[in-house]
Motif scaffolding. Structure first.
Motif, PDB file in Angstrom:
ATOM      1  N   VAL A 232       0.833  -1.206   0.000  1.00  0.00           N
ATOM      2  CA  VAL A 232       0.000   0.000   0.000  1.00  0.00           C
ATOM      3  C   VAL A 232       0.866   1.254   0.000  1.00  0.00           C
ATOM      4  O   VAL A 232       0.658   2.175  -0.809  1.00  0.00           O
ATOM      5  CB  VAL A 232      -0.963   0.006   1.211  1.00  0.00           C
ATOM      6  CG1 VAL A 232      -1.670   1.362   1.314  1.00  0.00           C
ATOM      7  CG2 VAL A 232      -1.998  -1.106   1.075  1.00  0.00           C
ATOM      8  N   ASP A 233       1.857   1.291   0.871  1.00  0.00           N
ATOM      9  CA  ASP A 233       2.704   2.483   0.947  1.00  0.00           C
ATOM     10  C   ASP A 233       3.459   2.712  -0.359  1.00  0.00           C
ATOM     11  O   ASP A 233       3.614   3.861  -0.802  1.00  0.00           O
ATOM     12  CB  ASP A 233       3.694   2.350   2.104  1.00  0.00           C
ATOM     13  CG  ASP A 233       3.016   2.531   3.462  1.00  0.00           C
ATOM     14  OD1 ASP A 233       1.887   3.072   3.502  1.00  0.00           O
ATOM     15  OD2 ASP A 233       3.608   2.105   4.471  1.00  0.00           O
ATOM     16  N   ARG A 242      -4.783   6.400  -1.447  1.00  0.00           N
ATOM     17  CA  ARG A 242      -4.657   5.254  -0.545  1.00  0.00           C
ATOM     18  C   ARG A 242      -5.819   4.283  -0.686  1.00  0.00           C
ATOM     19  O   ARG A 242      -5.627   3.064  -0.644  1.00  0.00           O
ATOM     20  CB  ARG A 242      -4.527   5.740   0.911  1.00  0.00           C
ATOM     21  CG  ARG A 242      -4.330   4.606   1.934  1.00  0.00           C
ATOM     22  CD  ARG A 242      -3.861   5.143   3.267  1.00  0.00           C
ATOM     23  NE  ARG A 242      -2.502   5.667   3.169  1.00  0.00           N
ATOM     24  CZ  ARG A 242      -1.400   4.918   3.327  1.00  0.00           C
ATOM     25  NH1 ARG A 242      -1.515   3.620   3.587  1.00  0.00           N
ATOM     26  NH2 ARG A 242      -0.212   5.462   3.237  1.00  0.00           N
ATOM     27  N   VAL A 243      -7.037   4.801  -0.888  1.00  0.00           N
ATOM     28  CA  VAL A 243      -8.184   3.905  -0.969  1.00  0.00           C
ATOM     29  C   VAL A 243      -8.054   2.955  -2.156  1.00  0.00           C
ATOM     30  O   VAL A 243      -8.379   1.769  -2.049  1.00  0.00           O
ATOM     31  CB  VAL A 243      -9.513   4.708  -1.041  1.00  0.00           C
ATOM     32  CG1 VAL A 243      -9.591   5.546  -2.318  1.00  0.00           C
ATOM     33  CG2 VAL A 243     -10.714   3.772  -0.960  1.00  0.00           C
ATOM     34  N   GLN A 246      -5.227   0.356  -1.576  1.00  0.00           N
ATOM     35  CA  GLN A 246      -5.685  -0.753  -0.743  1.00  0.00           C
ATOM     36  C   GLN A 246      -6.488  -1.764  -1.561  1.00  0.00           C
ATOM     37  O   GLN A 246      -6.382  -2.977  -1.347  1.00  0.00           O
ATOM     38  CB  GLN A 246      -6.525  -0.207   0.414  1.00  0.00           C
ATOM     39  CG  GLN A 246      -5.705   0.577   1.434  1.00  0.00           C
ATOM     40  CD  GLN A 246      -6.550   1.345   2.427  1.00  0.00           C
ATOM     41  OE1 GLN A 246      -7.701   1.711   2.146  1.00  0.00           O
ATOM     42  NE2 GLN A 246      -5.984   1.629   3.587  1.00  0.00           N
ATOM     43  N   GLU A 247      -7.268  -1.276  -2.514  1.00  0.00           N
ATOM     44  CA  GLU A 247      -8.014  -2.191  -3.380  1.00  0.00           C
ATOM     45  C   GLU A 247      -7.073  -3.025  -4.246  1.00  0.00           C
ATOM     46  O   GLU A 247      -7.282  -4.224  -4.435  1.00  0.00           O
ATOM     47  CB  GLU A 247      -8.992  -1.408  -4.260  1.00  0.00           C
ATOM     48  CG  GLU A 247     -10.158  -0.783  -3.514  1.00  0.00           C
ATOM     49  CD  GLU A 247     -11.132  -1.814  -2.958  1.00  0.00           C
ATOM     50  OE1 GLU A 247     -11.028  -3.003  -3.315  1.00  0.00           O
ATOM     51  OE2 GLU A 247     -11.987  -1.420  -2.156  1.00  0.00           O
ATOM     52  N   THR A 249      -4.147  -4.036  -3.618  1.00  0.00           N
ATOM     53  CA  THR A 249      -3.488  -5.103  -2.873  1.00  0.00           C
ATOM     54  C   THR A 249      -4.357  -6.363  -2.851  1.00  0.00           C
ATOM     55  O   THR A 249      -3.838  -7.480  -2.822  1.00  0.00           O
ATOM     56  CB  THR A 249      -3.165  -4.684  -1.426  1.00  0.00           C
ATOM     57  OG1 THR A 249      -4.368  -4.376  -0.722  1.00  0.00           O
ATOM     58  CG2 THR A 249      -2.241  -3.480  -1.399  1.00  0.00           C
TER      59      THR A 249
END
Length: 292
Positions: A232-233, A242-243, A246-247, A249
């Motif tokens: 994510v980072d 970021r949202v 996260q998806e 990943t």
């Protein structure tokens, strides 16, 4: 008349060009009138509509023999936003009565969960099947052009990032031009019943992609495998909200687990090699080595 969404994108632009080349009338749907200028010059009719506006999109679809649709990514949106967009697209298809829809989908779209953003394509596929239209769901593996998102790291830091434990797993990688041609062909020769078409293409490992880039750039690249906790980072640092990072990943997890497989009704072979695509991508980015 064939109505095409995403006519300025990698896939949609090829669908438009292929249809016009074959003498078929095209209506290109754009969000802003100015974005339709290129397709208009090619000979396409243009319609202005946001896919999230069910009524406007339905109007753009009316009178079509077939349509090409895709689910745009809302970078700052999550599950609710993408499902709402899918609901609008399917609702417009239902309202318009368009008899055949070709949808840009993905391998894994038969799975409702556990695939990151692919689950939204599952949602749209199922909604479209419920509209009464004949659906051709075109399921692709990785786009060869995905390397575009890695170019800042490649050209800037000389690093080729890999989101996984190894760079040596062969995966089908398909040129978007091949996907566009497959979609255009499906529009011109619609099936009698809904079907899922899996796109097969040449397979490459991430190491092979990096090696091709090295040869074309004339420089060494460091292949860096990024551990799961850092995904994510790393994506956020690359510029993704970021949202959505996260998806993504969730998608990478699905690949690591090996749950993305061919499960369609038939396969369509795509043949463009990765080297051809990489040369074009690098030339467009101004990073190609003329001597390569």
């Amino acid at each position: 008349m064939y109505t095409i969404t995403g006519p300025t994108g990698h896939v949609g632009s090829v669908v438009v060009e292929e249809l016009l080349k074959r003498g078929a009338p095209v209506r290109a749907v754009v969000r802003e009138k100015s974005r339709g200028e290129r397709t208009a010059r090619l000979g396409a009719e243009t319609a202005t509509a946001d896919l999230g506006d069910r009524e406007a999109f339905a109007e753009a679809l009316r009178g079509s023999s077939g349509a090409f649709v895709l689910l745009p990514t809302v970078p700052t949106g999550g599950d609710a936003e993408h499902r709402a967009l899918a609901d609008s697209i399917a609702g417009a298809v239902s309202d318009s009565g368009v008899p055949h829809v070709v949808m840009l989908s993905s391998i894994g779209a038969e799975l409702a969960e556990g695939t990151g953003p692919i689950r939204w394509l599952c949602h749209l596929e199922n909604l479209l099947r419920g509209t009464g239209t004949v659906l051709s769901a075109i399921r692709s593996w990785h786009f060869q052009e995905k390397v575009e998102t890695l170019l800042p790291a490649v050209l800037g830091a000389g690093v080729y990032p890999v989101f996984g434990d190894t760079a040596d797993v062969p995966t089908p990688m398909i040129a978007t031009a091949d996907i566009g041609r497959a979609a255009a062909g499906a529009l011109l020769e619609p099936p009698t019943h809904s079907e899922v078409v899996d796109l097969e293409g040449p397979r490459y490992t991430e190491r092979e992609v990096a090696q091709l880039l090295e040869a074309m750039l004339g420089r060494r690249l460091e292949i860096v495998t990024i551990p799961r906790p850092g995904w994510v980072d790393a994506l956020v640092e690359a510029g993704l909200p970021r949202v959505f990072a996260q998806e993504l990943t969730g998608l990478y997890d699905a690949e690591q687990q090996g749950i993305l497989r061919f499960r369609g009704d038939r396969r369509h072979s795509c043949t463009t090699g990765l080297e051809e695509t990489l040369r074009r991508v690098l030339a467009e980015a101004g990073g190609a080595n003329p001597a390569a």
